[in-house]
Write a protein that holds these residues in place. Structure first.
Motif, short mmCIF file in Angstrom:
data_model
loop_
_atom_site.label_atom_id
_atom_site.label_comp_id
_atom_site.label_asym_id
_atom_site.label_seq_id
_atom_site.Cartn_x
_atom_site.Cartn_y
_atom_site.Cartn_z
N ALA A 297 0.83 -1.21 0.00
CA ALA A 297 0.00 0.00 0.00
C ALA A 297 0.86 1.26 0.00
N ARG A 298 1.95 1.22 0.76
CA ARG A 298 2.84 2.40 0.80
C ARG A 298 3.47 2.67 -0.57
N ILE A 299 3.92 1.60 -1.22
CA ILE A 299 4.52 1.77 -2.55
C ILE A 299 3.47 2.29 -3.53
N LEU A 300 2.28 1.69 -3.50
CA LEU A 300 1.21 2.08 -4.41
C LEU A 300 0.80 3.54 -4.21
N ILE A 301 0.59 3.93 -2.96
CA ILE A 301 0.15 5.29 -2.67
C ILE A 301 1.25 6.30 -2.97
N SER A 302 2.51 5.89 -2.78
CA SER A 302 3.62 6.83 -3.03
C SER A 302 3.66 7.29 -4.48
N LYS A 303 3.08 6.47 -5.40
CA LYS A 303 3.06 6.89 -6.80
C LYS A 303 2.29 8.21 -6.96
N SER A 304 1.22 8.35 -6.18
CA SER A 304 0.43 9.58 -6.28
C SER A 304 1.25 10.79 -5.89
N PHE A 305 2.16 10.62 -4.95
CA PHE A 305 3.04 11.73 -4.57
C PHE A 305 4.16 11.90 -5.58
N LEU A 306 4.81 10.79 -5.96
CA LEU A 306 5.99 10.87 -6.82
C LEU A 306 5.64 11.28 -8.25
N VAL A 307 4.57 10.72 -8.79
CA VAL A 307 4.25 10.91 -10.20
C VAL A 307 3.16 11.96 -10.40
N GLN A 308 2.09 11.87 -9.58
CA GLN A 308 0.99 12.83 -9.73
C GLN A 308 1.16 14.09 -8.88
N ARG A 309 2.19 14.11 -8.03
CA ARG A 309 2.51 15.28 -7.20
C ARG A 309 1.41 15.62 -6.21
N VAL A 310 0.76 14.61 -5.65
CA VAL A 310 -0.24 14.86 -4.61
C VAL A 310 0.52 15.07 -3.29
N GLN A 311 0.74 16.33 -2.94
CA GLN A 311 1.64 16.67 -1.84
C GLN A 311 1.17 16.12 -0.50
N SER A 312 -0.14 15.96 -0.33
CA SER A 312 -0.66 15.49 0.96
C SER A 312 -0.25 14.04 1.25
N LEU A 313 0.27 13.34 0.24
CA LEU A 313 0.68 11.95 0.43
C LEU A 313 2.20 11.81 0.57
N HIS A 314 2.85 12.92 0.90
CA HIS A 314 4.32 12.92 1.03
C HIS A 314 4.82 11.86 1.99
N ASP A 315 4.08 11.66 3.10
CA ASP A 315 4.55 10.71 4.10
C ASP A 315 4.67 9.29 3.56
N TYR A 316 3.87 8.97 2.55
CA TYR A 316 3.93 7.61 2.01
C TYR A 316 5.23 7.37 1.26
N LYS A 317 5.82 8.40 0.71
CA LYS A 317 7.15 8.26 0.11
C LYS A 317 8.16 7.90 1.20
N ASP A 318 8.08 8.57 2.34
CA ASP A 318 8.99 8.25 3.45
C ASP A 318 8.77 6.83 3.95
N HIS A 319 7.49 6.43 4.06
CA HIS A 319 7.19 5.08 4.53
C HIS A 319 7.66 4.03 3.52
N ALA A 320 7.49 4.34 2.25
CA ALA A 320 7.96 3.42 1.21
C ALA A 320 9.49 3.32 1.25
N ASP A 321 10.15 4.45 1.42
CA ASP A 321 11.61 4.45 1.55
C ASP A 321 12.06 3.57 2.71
N ASN A 322 11.36 3.68 3.83
CA ASN A 322 11.73 2.88 5.00
C ASN A 322 11.64 1.39 4.70
N PHE A 323 10.60 1.01 3.96
CA PHE A 323 10.48 -0.40 3.58
C PHE A 323 11.64 -0.81 2.69
N ILE A 324 11.94 0.00 1.69
CA ILE A 324 13.03 -0.32 0.77
C ILE A 324 14.35 -0.42 1.52
#
Length: 505
Positions: A297-324
């Motif tokens: 879910a973190r990886i999937l949602i992070s796409k909205s921040f990374l690609v679609q630039r949905v700034q409110s989902l920034h934390d999911y990029k951090d959570h995805a990074d932690n998993f990686i």
């Protein structure tokens, strides 16, 4: 099916190597992500990984059935409850249709096509047919509002027999969830599967796609409104096989994420923003599989921040990074164990499912990072998409034969592969060679024998070696020798990327 009793055990933080991971310099990050050397025929492996699903089919088999030793089975499934539940997949080496792992299999097959279907060429249609075999069944299972039929077959009685699906005479009991006996986990995953599949068919069959999406929305509303784990009400039927150990919160987030991706409806974005922290649970969770969807879910949602630039989902990029970061081998910040031969090792039982799912997430996140020109920040060390792809490739290569035993863990691929897989239909004589019925307990003499399986379950990936790279190839050893649909599903996406990357597609 492989018993999943181990999943309630806490995951231990495991030893990390003393080797440090150097930051990638700009020159490296600009370098082409294509590896230089293909040690395997990824296209052949891709073809076979999809053919495997033919061997797991239940119901009336089509004329283009590619695993020809299988025959029709389960043709009266659902009749005892006056509902049509014919079709779908057997999850592993048994003859039960478990809705929870079947839905996850469907989601991951669909995600494989969504991310990498453009690279699949001639295999794209085969992958779509594998998905549709599942979604046709899931539509039947969700045909009644606020009800989902989540299992066909009494697992305990099924496991007391060793018989072909074509012969099975154990009770085809039907189990369901509803308003009085909720199951937000299996309902949330079913919603995710239908939503993801709607994207797969959006262009090629828009009418079917719309049906899938409408059903996904209805199922998700049911999952969210009537909350609870399905293994509460159905414990004696679904445990220890597919208990929901991680709870249902991850499936609600996962389902909402897929509906947001499929609909772009702000309602689902708002749901993620409002409920995400509550449903996100343990950020340190670094397992992704049929039960636990947090990392996916973190990886999937992070796409909205990374690609679609949905700034409110920034934390999911951090959570995805932690998993990686938790799975980077040899890094001081890694929390994952690897075998001496280099295989990611999460659990003794069916470990290869975590290898394939993690490899898929690595390649998918690498894609998102490339598009957005970002990297993973692991405690100040930047890890780029090229590194993630290299890790994924090494895991897939191990699976295909680059390991201490020089054994492919995919049946039918390479010169050496498992011969005694824990699978009833593969291990017993086919209907063509032995038309007479094989009784319930008669097959156990075969199950415990040393003879090779007479029927090749092409493309099946087994549970895999142990922590020390050992694999005894024993049929009764379900932890290591049983294949499962949810092992293969994410591998389809990973192999598609690798086959394209090396010019094999």
């Amino acid at each position: 099916m492989a018993s999943s009793l181990h999943l309630f055990l806490p995951l231990l933080l495991l030893f990390s190597s003393s080797f440090s991971l150097l930051p990638l310099c700009n020159a490296q990050k600009r370098h082409s992500h294509r590896p230089h050397f293909a040690s395997h025929n990824y296209r052949e492996a891709l073809t076979k990984s999809i053919i495997f699903f033919d061997g797991q089919r239940s119901g009336k088999l089509p004329s283009n059935q590619r695993i020809s030793w299988r025959r029709d089975s389960g043709l009266s499934d659902g009749a005892s409850s006056n509902v049509d539940l014919v079709g779908g997949y057997y999850d592993a080496g048994d003859n039960v249709k478990f809705g929870f792992p079947m839905a996850f299999t469907t989601t991951m097959l669909s995600w494989s096509v969504i991310e990498f279907g453009g690279l699949m060429k001639s295999e794209l249609q085969n992958a779509k047919e594998a998905i549709r075999w599942a979604t046709d069944y899931l539509l039947k299972a969700t045909s009644h509002p606020n009800t989902i039929y989540v299992q066909v077959g009494d697992a305990n009685k099924d496991h007391a027999c060793w018989e072909r699906p074509e012969d099975m005479d154990t009770p085809r009991s039907v189990f369901k969830i509803d308003k009085n006996n909720p199951g937000s986990d299996v309902a949330g995953e079913t919603a995710a599967a239908l939503a993801a599949a709607s994207l797969v068919f959006r262009k090629s069959d828009p009418k079917y796609s719309n049906l899938l999406l409408r059903r996904a929305m209805r199922v998700f509303t049911f999952a969210d409104k009537y909350r609870g784990p399905y293994s509460n009400g159905l414990k004696k039927y679904v445990c220890p096989f597919y208990c929901s150990y991680s709870g249902y919160q991850d499936e609600l987030l996962w389902g909402a994420a897929w509906l947001h991706r499929a609909t772009k409806n702000p309602t689902y974005l708002n749901y993620i923003q409002t409920n995400g922290l509550t449903l996100g649970a343990d950020e340190g969770d670094n397992v992704f599989g049929w039960d636990n969807k947090h990392a996916g879910a973190r990886i999937l949602i992070s796409k909205s921040f990374l690609v679609q630039r949905v700034q409110s989902l920034h934390d999911y990029k951090d959570h995805a990074d932690n998993f990686i970061c938790s799975i980077i081998p040899g890094a001081s910040f890694s929390q994952s164990k690897y075998t001496p031969g280099g295989l990611l090792f999460k659990m003794n039982d069916s470990n290869m499912q975590y290898v394939t799912s993690t490899s898929f997430l690595l390649l998918t996140y690498a894609k998102y990072l490339t598009i957005s020109k970002k990297a993973v920040n692991c405690g100040g060390t930047l890890v780029g998409p090229r590194r993630l792809r290299a890790i994924a490739k090494k895991q897939v290569d191990y699976l295909l034969g680059d390991n201490p035993l020089k054994m492919s863990y995919m049946v039918g691929y390479g010169p050496r592969y498992p011969l005694r897989i824990h699978h009833r239909g593969s291990s017993l004589p086919s209907i063509a060679s032995h038309p007479a019925k094989i009784q319930c307990s008669a097959g156990f003499s075969v199950m415990h024998s040393q003879s090779a399986n007479p029927n090749i379950l092409m493309g099946a990936v087994v549970g895999g070696p142990d922590l020390h790279d050992r694999f005894p190839d024993l049929r009764w050893d379900y932890e290591q020798s049983e294949p499962a649909t949810y092992i293969n599903a994410p591998l389809v996406g990973a192999l598609s990327y690798l086959a394209h990357s090396f010019g094999q597609l």
